[in-house]
Design an enzyme around this catalytic site. Structure first.
Site, short mmCIF file in Angstrom:
data_model
loop_
_atom_site.label_atom_id
_atom_site.label_comp_id
_atom_site.label_asym_id
_atom_site.label_seq_id
_atom_site.Cartn_x
_atom_site.Cartn_y
_atom_site.Cartn_z
N LYS A 122 -1.68 -8.81 40.73
CA LYS A 122 -0.22 -8.64 40.79
C LYS A 122 0.29 -8.86 42.21
CE LYS A 122 0.98 -5.26 38.17
NZ LYS A 122 1.25 -3.90 37.69
N LYS A 174 -6.01 1.55 42.10
CA LYS A 174 -5.33 2.39 41.12
C LYS A 174 -5.98 3.75 41.11
CE LYS A 174 -1.95 2.02 38.12
NZ LYS A 174 -0.76 1.18 38.23
N THR A 213 10.95 -1.64 39.04
CA THR A 213 10.09 -2.28 38.03
C THR A 213 10.96 -2.77 36.86
OG1 THR A 213 8.35 -0.77 38.72
CG2 THR A 213 7.94 -2.05 36.74
N ASN A 223 10.38 5.47 33.41
CA ASN A 223 10.87 4.77 34.60
C ASN A 223 11.14 3.30 34.30
OD1 ASN A 223 10.07 2.93 37.03
ND2 ASN A 223 10.95 4.77 37.90
N SER A 251 7.92 -1.48 46.58
CA SER A 251 7.02 -0.58 47.31
C SER A 251 6.65 -1.21 48.65
CB SER A 251 5.75 -0.32 46.50
OG SER A 251 5.94 0.78 45.64
P1 NAD Z 1 6.79 6.90 32.46
O1 NAD Z 1 5.82 8.02 32.36
O2 NAD Z 1 7.98 7.05 33.34
O3 NAD Z 1 7.32 6.52 31.00
C1 NAD Z 1 6.48 6.20 29.95
C2 NAD Z 1 7.34 6.05 28.70
O4 NAD Z 1 6.53 5.63 27.63
C3 NAD Z 1 8.00 7.36 28.26
O5 NAD Z 1 9.30 7.09 27.78
C4 NAD Z 1 7.10 7.80 27.12
O6 NAD Z 1 7.76 8.64 26.19
C5 NAD Z 1 6.76 6.47 26.51
N1 NAD Z 1 5.59 6.51 25.65
C6 NAD Z 1 4.40 7.12 25.90
N2 NAD Z 1 3.58 6.96 24.85
C7 NAD Z 1 4.27 6.22 23.94
C8 NAD Z 1 3.97 5.75 22.65
N3 NAD Z 1 2.80 6.00 22.09
N4 NAD Z 1 4.91 5.01 22.00
C9 NAD Z 1 6.11 4.77 22.56
N5 NAD Z 1 6.46 5.21 23.79
C10 NAD Z 1 5.54 5.93 24.45
O7 NAD Z 1 5.91 5.63 32.87
P2 NAD Z 1 6.43 4.31 33.56
O8 NAD Z 1 6.29 4.47 35.02
O9 NAD Z 1 7.71 3.89 32.95
O10 NAD Z 1 5.24 3.31 33.11
C11 NAD Z 1 5.24 2.65 31.87
C12 NAD Z 1 4.28 1.48 31.95
O11 NAD Z 1 4.69 0.61 33.00
C13 NAD Z 1 2.83 1.84 32.27
O12 NAD Z 1 1.98 0.93 31.62
C14 NAD Z 1 2.75 1.64 33.77
O13 NAD Z 1 1.42 1.39 34.20
C15 NAD Z 1 3.62 0.42 33.92
N6 NAD Z 1 4.16 0.22 35.26
C16 NAD Z 1 4.90 1.15 35.88
C17 NAD Z 1 5.41 0.90 37.15
C18 NAD Z 1 6.32 1.87 37.86
O14 NAD Z 1 6.86 1.50 38.91
N7 NAD Z 1 6.56 3.05 37.36
C19 NAD Z 1 5.13 -0.31 37.79
C20 NAD Z 1 4.35 -1.27 37.12
C21 NAD Z 1 3.89 -0.99 35.85
#
Ligand code: NAD
Length: 429
Positions: A107, A119, A203, A234, A363
């Site tokens: 990435k 990670k 993101t 997020n 970031s």
């Molecule tokens: P988060 O914890 O803020 O939110 C996760 C969301 O997914 C929540 O709304 C939760 O309820 C939902 N969820 C969990 N299990 C679920 C299911 N079984 N079915 C449907 N919804 C479900 O996490 P985030 O930071 O938004 O991250 C989400 C994804 O994005 C992850 O794969 C993470 O690795 C990736 N990501 C995040 C970032 C970042 O900046 N936060 C950056 C790159 C990638």
């Protein structure tokens, strides 16, 4: 997918693997073969540089001690210090962290950032822990890994289950141990502690930019386009808000508690306000018909954005997916078997290592601001990040066309070209 970017043929598609890291390697091998990457370089990238597992005893609120498992994997520092988020979830394990760390290497290379990949994570259920327990756990994790982290060594950030609160705890613990305020050791911090404007939405914003770029390539009009977004954390909540702000009609949203469909379009502001007043979850929202998460994935929309967890698009539901474009906000939402089916159906998949790179890009901008002590407006941050996403999209698209492959394999090729150069310049002894 346009005729310019052909679906991957059978031998260009990675085969199924149970281990997440094996799935990363399978895709790496496909890209390495197409690119003609030297076997030596591929071999280096198949092995994470450093892996640490720590045991974290915490005094729980009931006075009992519970021991948690923590992980940090540095996959590569070929291009620069390693960068990668910290995840709090029950399914965190060494294999998952290893896979996510390798994706971070790719990435960062795709986004042209001067970083390697890492990670981390703790096997815990943050929803079932008190704020005090989470604070003690985060501080114990930081203390255990203080020799790994460093402004020019390894820089963590938020991921699933963590946010600016945890990053502030990490910053203060690290700074106390090393004896000086060290804001650049972690990104995704609160703005008052040296965080960057625009980081929280970054993101989701990158997902929006990637969606618009994919729409341009496929000739889709955003004013009439519809989308479904899985996940309302997020990434998902900001993606929903920003896609909606560009005129795209959001027909379905979901989180781990519920999924909703509204043919006329979800009232995005109402959904956000509802979640805010409902401990951050959508259960009980009345602005749509309740559907299952599987129905959301296969719903009749133009764009599908999985922005929650991994492995939600599998060979079981891929044949039923109706979206024309999939933009992977989450890491690893599509299994290798599903990839093959989506390619055969001609669905354009904007892969995670490109689509969710907006977070690490801002970031990086946060880290630069911490190092220089000069802080930028949200507009300045967004302008730089949007440009970076656009450039990254173009280079992946170019490589996908050049090598007549999918955007996923094209993204690996984009990264491998840069990693090969960096490793060769530095030399291996
Ligand atoms: P988060 O914890 O803020 O939110 C996760 C969301 O997914 C929540 O709304 C939760 O309820 C939902 N969820 C969990 N299990 C679920 C299911 N079984 N079915 C449907 N919804 C479900 O996490 P985030 O930071 O938004 O991250 C989400 C994804 O994005 C992850 O794969 C993470 O690795 C990736 N990501 C995040 C970032 C970042 O900046 N936060 C950056 C790159 C990638």
């Amino acid at each position: 997918m346009t005729s310019d970017t052909k679906p991957a043929s059978k031998n260009e598609t990675a085969t199924a693997h149970k281990s997440m890291f094996d799935a990363v390697l399978a895709r790496l091998d496909v890209a390495a073969k197409l690119l003609g990457l030297s076997e030596d370089i591929a071999e280096i990238l198949r092995h994470p540089q450093k892996e640490v597992k720590v045991s974290l005893p915490i005094v729980m609120d009931n006075g009992k001690i519970q021991v948690f498992e923590g992980y940090r994997t540095v996959h590569s520092t070929a291009i620069g210090p390693s960068k990668g988020g910290i995840r709090y979830a029950m399914d965190v394990n060494d294999d998952e962290v290893r896979a996510l760390s390798a994706w971070m290497t790719f990435k960062c290379a795709i986004a042209a950032l001067p970083y390697g990949g890492a990670k981390g994570g703790i096997k815990c259920d943050p929803r079932k822990m008190s704020v005090g327990e989470l604070e003690r756990l985060t501080k114990a994790y930081t203390t255990a890994l203080v020799d790994i982290f460093g402004v020019n060594k390894d820089i963590p950030a938020p991921d699933m289950g963590t946010g600016k609160r945890e990053m502030a705890w990490l910053l203060t613990t690290y700074s106390n141990i090393v004896g000086e305020h060290t804001p650049g050791v972690v990104t995704g911090k609160p703005i008052t502690l040296g965080g960057s404007r625009g980081r929280e939405a970054a993101t989701g914003r990158g997902v929006m930019i990637a969606t618009l770029e994919a729409m341009k390539k496929t000739g889709m009009d955003r004013k009439t386009a519809t989308a479904a977004v899985q996940g309302f954390g997020n990434v998902g909540s900001h993606a929903v808000r920003l896609l909606h702000s560009k005129g795209i009609k959001i027909l379905a949203i979901s989180d781990h508690t519920a999924a909703f469909w509204n043919e006329k379009g979800i009232d995005v502001l109402a959904a956000t306000k509802y979640a805010e007043s409902n401990k951050g979850v959508l259960k009980g929202f009345t602005g749509g018909t309740e559907i299952s998460n599987d129905q959301l994935i296969t719903s009749k929309v133009d764009v599908l954005v999985p922005a929650a967890i991994q492995d939600v698009i599998t060979e079981a539901n891929a044949p039923r997916i109706q979206a024309k474009i999939i933009v992977e906000g989450a890491n690893g939402p599509t299994s290798a078997e599903a990839d093959k089916i989506l390619n055969e159906k001609g669905i354009l998949v904007v892969p995670d290592v490109l689509a969710n790179g907006g977070g690490v890009t801002v970031s990086y901008l946060e880290w630069v601001q911490n190092k220089s002590g000069l802080y930028w407006s949200e507009e300045e941050v967004n302008t730089r990040a949007d440009q970076s996403m656009g450039t990254a999209f173009e280079s992946v698209w170019y490589n996908a066309q050049q090598y007549k492959t999918s955007m996923r394999i094209g993204s690996y090729i984009t990264a491998l070209k840069k990693l090969e150069k960096a490793i060769k310049y530095k030399g291996v002894y």
